[in-house]
Design an enzyme around this catalytic site. Sequence first.
Site, mmCIF file in Angstrom:
data_model
loop_
_atom_site.group_PDB
_atom_site.id
_atom_site.type_symbol
_atom_site.label_atom_id
_atom_site.label_comp_id
_atom_site.label_asym_id
_atom_site.label_seq_id
_atom_site.Cartn_x
_atom_site.Cartn_y
_atom_site.Cartn_z
ATOM 1 N N SER A 64 0.794 -1.232 0.000
ATOM 2 C CA SER A 64 0.000 0.000 0.000
ATOM 3 C C SER A 64 0.828 1.284 0.000
ATOM 4 C CB SER A 64 -0.940 0.015 1.197
ATOM 5 O OG SER A 64 -1.994 -0.878 0.972
ATOM 6 N N LYS A 67 0.357 3.378 -2.983
ATOM 7 C CA LYS A 67 -0.812 4.259 -3.126
ATOM 8 C C LYS A 67 -0.403 5.732 -3.127
ATOM 9 C CE LYS A 67 -3.797 0.716 -1.101
ATOM 10 N NZ LYS A 67 -4.455 0.188 0.102
ATOM 11 N N TYR A 191 -4.028 -2.182 -10.100
ATOM 12 C CA TYR A 191 -3.894 -2.113 -8.636
ATOM 13 C C TYR A 191 -2.993 -3.234 -8.093
ATOM 14 C CZ TYR A 191 -5.064 -2.385 -3.719
ATOM 15 O OH TYR A 191 -4.976 -2.449 -2.345
ATOM 16 N N TYR A 243 -4.535 3.544 8.141
ATOM 17 C CA TYR A 243 -5.898 2.986 8.291
ATOM 18 C C TYR A 243 -6.466 3.302 9.673
ATOM 19 C CZ TYR A 243 -3.463 0.570 4.626
ATOM 20 O OH TYR A 243 -2.686 0.302 3.546
ATOM 21 N N VAL A 261 1.209 -3.795 3.762
ATOM 22 C CA VAL A 261 1.195 -5.101 4.427
ATOM 23 C C VAL A 261 2.436 -5.951 4.145
ATOM 24 C CG1 VAL A 261 -1.286 -5.401 4.829
ATOM 25 C CG2 VAL A 261 -0.287 -6.136 2.655
HETATM 26 N N1 GLN Z 1 -2.318 -5.288 -1.896
HETATM 27 C C1 GLN Z 1 -2.861 -5.227 -0.572
HETATM 28 C C2 GLN Z 1 -4.363 -5.448 -0.618
HETATM 29 O O1 GLN Z 1 -4.987 -4.927 -1.496
HETATM 30 C C3 GLN Z 1 -2.539 -3.896 0.012
HETATM 31 C C4 GLN Z 1 -3.015 -3.745 1.416
HETATM 32 C C5 GLN Z 1 -2.054 -3.040 2.306
HETATM 33 O O2 GLN Z 1 -0.861 -2.948 2.053
HETATM 34 N N2 GLN Z 1 -2.567 -2.581 3.430
HETATM 35 O O3 GLN Z 1 -4.938 -6.125 0.199
#
Ligand code: GLN
Length: 312
Positions: A64, A67, A191, A243, A261
Amino acid sequence: MADLATLVTDIADRLMTRAERGRVADYIPELAKVSPGHFGMAVVTADGREFAAGDADTGFSIQSISKVFALVEASCRHGDAVWSMVGREPSGSAFNSIIQLELEAGRPRNPFINAGAIAVCDLIAQGQDSADAIAAILARVRALADDDSIDIDTSVAWSEAVTGFRNAALANYMRSFGVIAGPVDATLSVYFQQCAIAMSCRQLARAGRFLSLGGVDPGTGLPIISAERTRRINALMLTCGHYDASGDFAFRVGLPAKSGVGGGILAIAPGRASIAVWSPGLSAQGNSLLGTLALEELSQGMGWSVFNPDVD
Ligand code: GLN
């Protein structure tokens, strides 16, 4: 104030051997293969000095954190039109939560939860095919890091694509409201691939440096994005970058930052430094346990919280 080189080495020495390390993400099978024993850290100061320790040169899945780079790409292409598709409020929900979408007519709360990031990918893919969209995001990351060796880990992208039922649900749901316009499969492919970009802490800290410099490319001295948009991205990283643990991160670290993650975190100390940490074990909210601890210690040691009065 602590000496930066000593502090970075001290933090890494202590955290590399720490017993309590959190849980490695296993809902993406390929990520479950990564050893929880890693710890890496790299700091690139606004004036270009680099400090690194531990596994700072080992590549990992940025997940993420991508992003942030996708938001930069979308902002460069579409300007403030991004904000007609995506909000700017912390969600207070898990990164892959679906419940808010129904309550809020399919409009994601912010670009850093999964739904918001999928909507950003859709925007980038408008007017071009998905291969060109992911190529543009990767080119952006390579240019920011000044490193053409950065690439997508295709086994991670594939692993996520074949298990990404919840992301597919989010995308389909937004498509039903017209929040995303393109073909769902193409948008999801952009994505999944952006999340699977692999980088080391050093590469990531270099790529984030422009965010510590008001949007200016340290190589050319020219703006990548305006100072105002840079402030806004930093504001979103502070309020939404972790988050449903964003408040706790602001409380403990006090820096704009984005987690993934894969266990990485990119943090920005405006005017001072870009910092990347990596340790794959996660907290219950999906943020690197030791990475957060390292940033807490670094920010306190250097007095870098954005909430500190300026001590220089
Ligand atoms: N690729 C992961 C997902 O879409 C990204 C989530 C994350 O890094 N928090 O679940």
